[in-house]
Design a protein around this motif. Structure first.
Motif, PDB file in Angstrom:
ATOM      1  N   VAL A 240       0.838  -1.202   0.000  1.00  0.00           N
ATOM      2  CA  VAL A 240       0.000   0.000   0.000  1.00  0.00           C
ATOM      3  C   VAL A 240       0.872   1.251   0.000  1.00  0.00           C
ATOM      4  N   GLN A 241       1.945   1.240   0.763  1.00  0.00           N
ATOM      5  CA  GLN A 241       2.825   2.408   0.842  1.00  0.00           C
ATOM      6  C   GLN A 241       3.424   2.756  -0.520  1.00  0.00           C
ATOM      7  N   TYR A 242       3.914   1.754  -1.219  1.00  0.00           N
ATOM      8  CA  TYR A 242       4.572   2.023  -2.497  1.00  0.00           C
ATOM      9  C   TYR A 242       3.580   2.158  -3.644  1.00  0.00           C
ATOM     10  N   SER A 243       2.442   1.504  -3.575  1.00  0.00           N
ATOM     11  CA  SER A 243       1.435   1.664  -4.631  1.00  0.00           C
ATOM     12  C   SER A 243       0.816   3.048  -4.606  1.00  0.00           C
ATOM     13  N   ALA A 244       0.807   3.678  -3.423  1.00  0.00           N
ATOM     14  CA  ALA A 244       0.256   5.033  -3.333  1.00  0.00           C
ATOM     15  C   ALA A 244       1.086   6.047  -4.108  1.00  0.00           C
ATOM     16  N   ASN A 245       2.315   5.698  -4.457  1.00  0.00           N
ATOM     17  CA  ASN A 245       3.179   6.615  -5.206  1.00  0.00           C
ATOM     18  C   ASN A 245       3.028   6.488  -6.717  1.00  0.00           C
ATOM     19  N   LEU A 246       2.113   5.661  -7.175  1.00  0.00           N
ATOM     20  CA  LEU A 246       1.942   5.476  -8.618  1.00  0.00           C
ATOM     21  C   LEU A 246       1.557   6.763  -9.350  1.00  0.00           C
ATOM     22  N   PRO A 247       0.711   7.658  -8.794  1.00  0.00           N
ATOM     23  CA  PRO A 247       0.435   8.910  -9.525  1.00  0.00           C
ATOM     24  C   PRO A 247       1.670   9.765  -9.765  1.00  0.00           C
ATOM     25  N   MET A 248       2.713   9.580  -8.966  1.00  0.00           N
ATOM     26  CA  MET A 248       3.920  10.376  -9.155  1.00  0.00           C
ATOM     27  C   MET A 248       4.759   9.901 -10.331  1.00  0.00           C
ATOM     28  N   VAL A 249       4.444   8.721 -10.849  1.00  0.00           N
ATOM     29  CA  VAL A 249       5.175   8.238 -12.021  1.00  0.00           C
ATOM     30  C   VAL A 249       4.826   9.076 -13.244  1.00  0.00           C
ATOM     31  N   ALA A 250       3.625   9.633 -13.269  1.00  0.00           N
ATOM     32  CA  ALA A 250       3.173  10.441 -14.411  1.00  0.00           C
ATOM     33  C   ALA A 250       3.626  11.892 -14.311  1.00  0.00           C
ATOM     34  N   LYS A 251       4.639  12.179 -13.539  1.00  0.00           N
ATOM     35  CA  LYS A 251       5.113  13.555 -13.399  1.00  0.00           C
ATOM     36  C   LYS A 251       5.579  14.186 -14.708  1.00  0.00           C
ATOM     37  N   PRO A 252       6.197  13.449 -15.641  1.00  0.00           N
ATOM     38  CA  PRO A 252       6.553  14.101 -16.913  1.00  0.00           C
ATOM     39  C   PRO A 252       5.355  14.670 -17.656  1.00  0.00           C
ATOM     40  N   LEU A 253       4.213  13.985 -17.568  1.00  0.00           N
ATOM     41  CA  LEU A 253       3.010  14.515 -18.203  1.00  0.00           C
ATOM     42  C   LEU A 253       2.595  15.838 -17.567  1.00  0.00           C
ATOM     43  N   TYR A 254       2.638  15.884 -16.229  1.00  0.00           N
ATOM     44  CA  TYR A 254       2.299  17.136 -15.551  1.00  0.00           C
ATOM     45  C   TYR A 254       3.307  18.229 -15.905  1.00  0.00           C
ATOM     46  N   GLY A 255       4.578  17.847 -16.035  1.00  0.00           N
ATOM     47  CA  GLY A 255       5.587  18.835 -16.386  1.00  0.00           C
ATOM     48  C   GLY A 255       5.402  19.393 -17.784  1.00  0.00           C
ATOM     49  N   ILE A 256       5.083  18.519 -18.740  1.00  0.00           N
ATOM     50  CA  ILE A 256       4.855  18.981 -20.113  1.00  0.00           C
ATOM     51  C   ILE A 256       3.632  19.889 -20.173  1.00  0.00           C
ATOM     52  N   LEU A 257       2.576  19.500 -19.458  1.00  0.00           N
ATOM     53  CA  LEU A 257       1.374  20.334 -19.443  1.00  0.00           C
ATOM     54  C   LEU A 257       1.644  21.699 -18.823  1.00  0.00           C
ATOM     55  N   SER A 258       2.424  21.727 -17.743  1.00  0.00           N
ATOM     56  CA  SER A 258       2.724  23.012 -17.109  1.00  0.00           C
ATOM     57  C   SER A 258       3.657  23.858 -17.959  1.00  0.00           C
ATOM     58  N   ASP A 259       4.494  23.241 -18.781  1.00  0.00           N
ATOM     59  CA  ASP A 259       5.362  24.003 -19.673  1.00  0.00           C
ATOM     60  C   ASP A 259       4.596  24.584 -20.856  1.00  0.00           C
TER      61      ASP A 259
ATOM     62  N   LYS B 280      16.627  25.577 -21.728  1.00  0.00           N
ATOM     63  CA  LYS B 280      15.656  26.633 -21.468  1.00  0.00           C
ATOM     64  C   LYS B 280      14.307  26.264 -22.062  1.00  0.00           C
ATOM     65  N   GLY B 281      13.252  26.463 -21.290  1.00  0.00           N
ATOM     66  CA  GLY B 281      11.903  26.120 -21.714  1.00  0.00           C
ATOM     67  C   GLY B 281      11.516  24.694 -21.447  1.00  0.00           C
ATOM     68  N   CYS B 282      12.444  23.902 -20.885  1.00  0.00           N
ATOM     69  CA  CYS B 282      12.181  22.480 -20.625  1.00  0.00           C
ATOM     70  C   CYS B 282      12.336  22.171 -19.135  1.00  0.00           C
ATOM     71  N   GLU B 283      12.229  23.209 -18.288  1.00  0.00           N
ATOM     72  CA  GLU B 283      12.482  23.022 -16.855  1.00  0.00           C
ATOM     73  C   GLU B 283      11.455  22.082 -16.219  1.00  0.00           C
ATOM     74  N   GLY B 284      10.176  22.331 -16.523  1.00  0.00           N
ATOM     75  CA  GLY B 284       9.129  21.529 -15.887  1.00  0.00           C
ATOM     76  C   GLY B 284       9.155  20.079 -16.318  1.00  0.00           C
ATOM     77  N   SER B 285       9.313  19.840 -17.619  1.00  0.00           N
ATOM     78  CA  SER B 285       9.262  18.474 -18.119  1.00  0.00           C
ATOM     79  C   SER B 285      10.483  17.664 -17.685  1.00  0.00           C
ATOM     80  N   LEU B 286      11.683  18.286 -17.688  1.00  0.00           N
ATOM     81  CA  LEU B 286      12.883  17.533 -17.318  1.00  0.00           C
ATOM     82  C   LEU B 286      12.928  17.245 -15.819  1.00  0.00           C
ATOM     83  N   THR B 287      12.639  18.242 -14.993  1.00  0.00           N
ATOM     84  CA  THR B 287      12.634  17.999 -13.551  1.00  0.00           C
ATOM     85  C   THR B 287      11.561  16.999 -13.150  1.00  0.00           C
ATOM     86  N   SER B 288      10.405  17.061 -13.816  1.00  0.00           N
ATOM     87  CA  SER B 288       9.349  16.090 -13.517  1.00  0.00           C
ATOM     88  C   SER B 288       9.723  14.696 -13.997  1.00  0.00           C
ATOM     89  N   PHE B 289      10.436  14.618 -15.131  1.00  0.00           N
ATOM     90  CA  PHE B 289      10.878  13.309 -15.595  1.00  0.00           C
ATOM     91  C   PHE B 289      11.888  12.710 -14.630  1.00  0.00           C
TER      92      PHE B 289
END
Length: 559
Positions: free
Chosen positions: A140-159, A450-459
């Motif tokens: 349960v502890q580690y499965s709860a972190n599954l939404p964080m795997v999609a961080k590159p998607l959030y980073g691309i959207l925020s960029d 430059k311009g790729c800060e959100g996507s790279l850090t999220s990846f």
């Protein structure tokens, strides 16, 4: 022939005979006395009058030059005053933006570290009230972190996608709202705390909001640091994170002895509401971050921007200066099977350690993390990166054996009780695992295009989360293979030894880490120059083929 001569005597005219005309003589002059007098007077008057006119002209020119110089001085003074005003206004706006940045991201990272406060209550609730098996608890502890795997998607959207002219703070607000809803649901709905599936769904929603917020904060810090040329902001973010973890673990154990878990969920939700208010009051343009022009937003569609951002991210990741260190840090985490759930259940069920002791162990660990971050920021970042990471990895592998000392009760032979040994040494491995990420965070922030800060850090964050999930799942499989259950912890000794050996394996490919950050930057510039030369060669070939085709068509037309 006669020549006339007008003399100045009484006779007005005198006739002079000049017979020799063939000889050269001076021409006679006709003078008139009255005319001579008048001309002399006129010349005298002229000689007196121009002196007055020349003097007035010179004075006029001098006065005009003085006026021009005074005007130029006044214009120069006005320009200098305007420059000072602009500098003062820009400095004042930068000071205001710096304060807003400090409040927004400083409190955000502190609250991110303070998430251990509700999670400590949740872990004790699942272990004590729901009586979950150690493997199920860790799952349960580690499965709860599954939404964080999609961080590159959030980073691309925020960029790419701007909401109201901003592309960081709106995502922070969205993530905070999701967290508030999830923790309030766990606090006010009893079924959410009693039914495991509902509890897991609420935790997944909370981590989804936390991951969106973390991506926006990381990108904001990277973008702000590059804009204002401030290096090492990630170190201060780690300090705020560690400070939040210290306070969360310190008061979490005490509150858990006095209050039920749902009250702790409500307290954390109120702090999230404060973060939401700060985010609403902060304007992104006041931070000095460049905003896109309306023309670019109008001409390019969202799908084109997302496709372009994804291609830029792929180009950035394919660079060896980024991909090699990233593969090393991911492999060093994923290859170690973690047994955190089994260790936690062993400490609470077999050793009967109360929540206050567990909280103090996390507090001491966060204090060591904070001290290590300060030392790195002042001294250790000057050391070669490869040597530093190698030393930290060896210390991490050795710290895993401290759990073996506690399991085998070797500390009691030296007169050290469990209540003293567990707080001092139990959380050292977790601290070293977190500290190991700091040099890589600083490295990737400096190499980020430059311009790729959100996507790279999220990846980067998503790959680290994915590697930790893989490590946790390996730990669940290892615990099942060794027969570790809530009533039998005999296989825990072998599991800890396997962890120690697995933690030493990444040292075999430590050569993929650069010796220093300057070396990685040089390697990145070389790769960029090679890519540029290759593109130029491709362009020459294409242009040459076009010219050859054109010459061939002209020759055929001439035939």
């Amino acid at each position: 022939m006669f020549h006339l001569a007008i003399s100045s005597q009484s006779n007005p005219f005198v006739i002079i005979n000049k017979p020799n005309l063939h000889k050269h003589h001076k021409r006679p002059t006709i003078t008139c006395s009255q005319h001579h007098k008048n001309s002399r007077n006129f010349i005298e008057k002229q000689s007196q009058q121009p002196t007055f006119m020349v003097d007035t002209h010179k004075n006029f020119v001098v006065r005009e030059n003085k006026k021009k110089k005074e005007e130029e001085k006044s214009v120069f003074i006005e320009k200098e005053e305007n420059k000072k005003k602009k500098k003062g206004s820009s400095s004042s706006t930068s000071v205001i933006g710096g304060k807003q940045m400090l409040i927004l991201c400083g409190f955000g990272y502190w609250l991110q570290g303070f998430r251990c406060f509700p999670w400590l209550a949740l872990n004790f609730h699942m272990a004590s009230n729901l009586n979950l098996d150690p493997s199920i608890l860790q799952l349960v502890q580690y499965s709860a972190n599954l939404p964080m795997v999609a961080k590159p998607l959030y980073g691309i959207l925020s960029d790419v996608i701007y909401i109201g002219g901003a592309h960081r703070i709106p995502y922070i607000i969205t993530g905070v709202l999701l967290q508030i809803f999830a923790w309030n649901y766990l606090a006010f709905v009893p079924a959410a705390r009693e039914v495991l599936t509902v509890l897991v769904a609420a935790v997944l929603l909370s981590n989804l909001g936390a991951s969106i917020t973390e991506v926006a904060k990381d990108a904001l810090v990277a973008e702000y640091g590059k804009k204002h040329k401030i290096g090492g902001l990630q170190s201060y973010a780690f300090m705020a994170l560690a400070a939040g973890g210290i306070l969360g673990n310190l008061v979490g154990g005490y509150f858990l002895l006095k209050l039920p878990p749902r009250i702790m969920f409500m307290i954390f939700s109120s702090l999230l509401s404060l973060q939401l208010a700060i985010s609403f009051l902060t304007r992104e343009d006041s931070l000095g971050i460049p905003q896109p022009s309306t023309l670019n937003l109008a001409t390019q569609s969202i799908s084109e921007n997302i496709r372009k951002q994804a291609s830029d991210l792929f180009v950035a990741i394919s660079d060896k200066s980024i991909s090699y260190p990233l593969l090393w840090i991911v492999g060093s985490i994923a290859t170690v099977p973690m047994l955190t759930g089994s260790i936690f259940c062993y400490q609470t069920q077999c050793l009967n350690l109360d929540p206050m002791i567990i909280g103090w162990s996390r507090v001491i660990g966060q204090l060591m993390l904070l001290s290590g971050t300060v030392l790195y920021n002042r001294y250790w970042k000057k050391f070669p990166m490869r040597n530093l990471i190698g030393a930290v990895q060896i210390l991490y592998a050795s710290s895993l054996l401290l759990d073996l000392v506690l399991v085998r009760q070797i500390n009691l032979k030296f007169g050290i009780p469990n209540e003293v040994f567990a707080p001092c040494f139990s959380g050292l491995a977790e601290v070293l695992a977190q500290f190991k990420l700091l040099p890589f965070s600083v490295l990737f922030a400096n190499l980020c295009p430059k311009g790729c800060e959100g996507s790279l850090t999220s990846f980067l964050a998503s790959t680290l989360i994915l590697s930790s999930i893989v490590s946790g799942f390996f730990g669940v499989g290892l615990a099942s293979l060794l027969g570790i259950t809530s009533g039998d912890y005999s296989g825990l000794t072998v599991g800890i030894l396997i962890q120690f050996v697995a933690a030493l394996l990444p040292l075999r490919w430590i050569g993929s880490i650069p010796m220093s950050q300057s070396d990685s930057e040089k390697q990145r510039r070389k790769s960029m120059s090679r890519r540029a030369r290759r593109n130029r060669r491709v362009g020459k070939v294409v242009i040459g083929s076009i010219n050859a085709y054109r010459r061939e068509r002209e020759w055929e037309s001439q035939r």
